[in-house]
Design a protein around this motif. Structure first.
Motif, short mmCIF file in Angstrom:
data_model
loop_
_atom_site.label_atom_id
_atom_site.label_comp_id
_atom_site.label_asym_id
_atom_site.label_seq_id
_atom_site.Cartn_x
_atom_site.Cartn_y
_atom_site.Cartn_z
N ASN A 1 25.86 58.97 58.72
CA ASN A 1 24.62 58.95 59.50
C ASN A 1 23.60 59.86 58.83
O ASN A 1 23.94 60.72 58.03
CB ASN A 1 24.87 59.41 60.94
N ASP A 2 22.35 59.65 59.16
CA ASP A 2 21.28 60.47 58.61
C ASP A 2 21.06 61.68 59.52
O ASP A 2 21.35 61.63 60.72
CB ASP A 2 19.99 59.65 58.49
N GLY A 3 20.58 62.76 58.94
CA GLY A 3 20.35 63.96 59.71
C GLY A 3 20.29 65.17 58.82
O GLY A 3 20.34 65.05 57.58
N PRO A 4 20.18 66.36 59.40
CA PRO A 4 20.09 67.58 58.59
C PRO A 4 21.40 67.85 57.84
O PRO A 4 22.48 67.46 58.28
CB PRO A 4 19.80 68.67 59.62
N VAL A 5 21.25 68.51 56.71
CA VAL A 5 22.41 68.85 55.89
C VAL A 5 23.13 70.06 56.49
O VAL A 5 22.50 71.04 56.89
CB VAL A 5 21.98 69.15 54.44
N LEU B 1 35.00 65.64 55.42
CA LEU B 1 33.65 65.77 55.95
C LEU B 1 32.71 66.15 54.81
O LEU B 1 32.97 67.10 54.07
CB LEU B 1 33.60 66.83 57.06
N LYS B 2 31.62 65.40 54.67
CA LYS B 2 30.66 65.66 53.60
C LYS B 2 29.24 65.74 54.16
O LYS B 2 28.88 64.99 55.07
CB LYS B 2 30.71 64.52 52.56
N SER B 3 28.48 66.66 53.61
CA SER B 3 27.06 66.75 53.94
C SER B 3 26.35 67.36 52.73
O SER B 3 26.72 68.46 52.29
CB SER B 3 26.83 67.61 55.18
N PRO B 4 25.44 66.65 52.11
CA PRO B 4 24.90 65.34 52.52
C PRO B 4 25.89 64.21 52.29
O PRO B 4 26.91 64.39 51.64
CB PRO B 4 23.67 65.20 51.62
N THR C 1 20.49 63.72 52.35
CA THR C 1 20.60 64.23 53.72
C THR C 1 21.77 63.56 54.40
O THR C 1 22.46 62.71 53.83
CB THR C 1 19.30 63.96 54.51
N GLY C 2 21.96 63.92 55.65
CA GLY C 2 22.95 63.23 56.47
C GLY C 2 24.34 63.86 56.44
O GLY C 2 24.58 64.91 55.83
N PHE C 3 25.23 63.18 57.11
CA PHE C 3 26.61 63.65 57.31
C PHE C 3 27.53 62.45 57.19
O PHE C 3 27.19 61.34 57.62
CB PHE C 3 26.73 64.30 58.69
N GLU C 4 28.71 62.64 56.60
CA GLU C 4 29.63 61.54 56.39
C GLU C 4 31.05 61.96 56.70
O GLU C 4 31.50 63.04 56.28
CB GLU C 4 29.54 61.04 54.95
N SER C 5 31.77 61.12 57.44
CA SER C 5 33.20 61.30 57.72
C SER C 5 33.95 60.24 56.93
O SER C 5 33.64 59.04 57.06
CB SER C 5 33.49 61.16 59.21
N ILE C 6 34.92 60.69 56.12
CA ILE C 6 35.68 59.76 55.28
C ILE C 6 37.15 59.87 55.65
O ILE C 6 37.75 60.95 55.54
CB ILE C 6 35.47 60.08 53.80
N LEU C 7 37.72 58.76 56.08
CA LEU C 7 39.12 58.72 56.46
C LEU C 7 39.91 58.06 55.34
O LEU C 7 39.76 56.86 55.10
CB LEU C 7 39.27 57.95 57.78
#
Length: 443
Positions: free
Chosen positions: A378-382, A425-428, A434-440
């Motif tokens: 998703n997009d959002g603050p780092v 969990l990654k950011s950006p 930017t944004g946040f990412e969850s990787i399974l």
């Protein structure tokens, strides 16, 4: 204390014991050989003396006209050095003849038939010609000792080969013998909350059967306990949801009937509190189920279909507003021995976090990649590295004003570990600033 290897201890103990017994047997054998060699040498000494006597007497009598010096020289020239030496003496003890490798000094042995021994040699005496001539043959005791020592060394030499060979042989035997122990260890190590089936190792030795019985009894008690806990969790969730849902429904009905704006605002606060309580109860129930170890399953499930069903449920909800963008790579499959319910809980928490804490105007991208990897971005603050670590903790919400309980990521992390997956969990986000990412990641 450092753990010691049972195999190494057995190899060392058995090899040392074998070598000690071999050495004891060698020492005992040396004593036996010394006695046996003594009998053999005595027999040889006696036979040599008795056979030599007629020859010597005949030579002495036939050579009576030859001077003693000349006879002595002639006899010595025909002899050679050996282990046995002899002297021919008359009745007075005078040496008539002797071996060239001994002096003319008379032997210490008395002039009478039989054996005699001093510290250096063993003698045998044979009288002849009416006890006027005595033939004495001497055998060196050093020769006998040398024979016994060489025989003992011959027994000790195999030890040099015995040590490495015995270590290899004992290692093979011990390894083969403890294979059932390794099988039992692996069977026990494979047991967890998702696999509590009884251990069936009918080929185990009789000595290990009581251990299997005890472990199976323990597994049975664990199955009963976990079953009771899961049933309690499910029942509790249902019992809590029902009155809360009823209270929320009554509050909403009362809100629609009231005309006073002040009363409506207070009821709105009550409604919001009830909704927050319902979400918190839902998360607590999920956390309880996660702690009950529901992540694994004995049967493989198609998790790709579960992912699509969860996304479809979110798309039907009005609050998502069509923000979810789902893509699936060609030939991407995700079939694992994982609980479908646990996988759905992980997905719901990750997608909820992406929808709630991300930019409300930006889409949430979900993808299923080859190799069993699910990405939710998703997009959002780092977020900083420290914050990425802290938000995994229970009731930790990070720097956000969005509603939530701070349990979603901790529940997802716990269940992912149970499913044999890792949650990164990654950011950006990947390929973004930017944004946040969850990787399974599934192995």
């Amino acid at each position: 204390m450092k753990n010691r290897s049972m195999t190494r201890r057995l190899i060392f103990s058995l090899t040392a014991t074998l070598i000690v017994f071999w050495l004891l047997a060698t020492i005992a054998g040396m004593f036996v050989m010394q006695d046996e060699f003594g009998e053999i040498f005595d027999g040889s000494l006696q036979a040599t003396t008795e056979r030599l006597t007629p020859l010597v007497v005949d030579d002495v009598l036939q050579s009576a006209e030859v001077s003693d010096a000349r006879r002595q020289q002639s006899l010595n020239e025909s002899t050679h050095k050996g282990y046995l030496t002899y002297q021919v003496r008359d009745a007075t003890g005078k040496v008539i003849l002797h071996s060239h490798d001994v002096s003319a000094t008379p032997f210490v042995a008395p002039l009478k038939r039989g054996f005699f021994q001093d510290d250096v040699s063993r003698f045998y005496t044979v009288p002849a010609v009416n006890n006027t001539i005595f033939v004495q043959v001497a055998d060196s005791l050093a020769h006998r000792t040398e024979a016994a020592v060489e025989g003992g060394l011959a027994l000790l030499l195999p030890v040099l080969v015995l040590i490495p060979v015995s270590i290899i042989g004992i290692w093979l035997i011990v390894r083969r013998s403890i294979e059932p122990v390794n099988d039992l260890r692996e069977a026990i190590a494979g047991k967890d909350s998702g696999n509590l089936a009884p251990i069936e190792l009918s080929t185990l030795p009789r000595e290990l059967q009581p251990i299997v019985t005890s472990v199976n009894r323990l597994l049975e008690r664990l199955r009963s306990t976990l079953k009771a806990e899961r049933e309690f969790t499910a029942n509790s969730a249902h019992e809590l949801r029902t009155p809360l849902a009823g209270a929320l429904a009554q509050t909403q009905m009362l809100k629609s009937e009231l005309r006073s704006e002040g009363s409506k605002s207070r009821l709105a606060l009550i409604e919001a509190s009830l909704q927050k309580l319902i979400r918190l109860v839902e998360k607590l129930m999920q956390l309880a189920r996660a702690e009950a170890k529901i992540g694994t399953s004995n049967e493989a499930a198609d998790l790709g279909k579960v992912l699509e069903l969860v996304i479809e449920d979110f798309n039907r909800a009005s609050e998502t507003d069509g923000r979810i963008r789902y893509s699936r790579a060609k030939a991407a499959t995700l079939v694992r021995p994982v609980s479908e319910d646990a996988f759905a809980i992980v997905l719901r928490n990750l997608i909820e976090n992406a929808l709630i804490h991300g930019d409300q105007q930006a889409p949430v991208k979900i993808s299923l990649e080859p190799g069993g990897t699910v990405r939710i971005a998703n997009d959002g603050p780092v977020l900083g590295a420290d914050e990425l670590v802290s938000i995994r903790q229970r009731f930790s919400r990070g720097k956000t004003t969005s509603p939530g309980s701070g349990l979603g990521l901790s529940i997802a992390t716990e269940l992912a570990s149970q499913m044999g997956a890792t949650l990164e969990l990654k950011s950006p986000a990947t390929n973004a600033s930017t944004g946040f990412e969850s990787i399974l990641h599934f192995s």
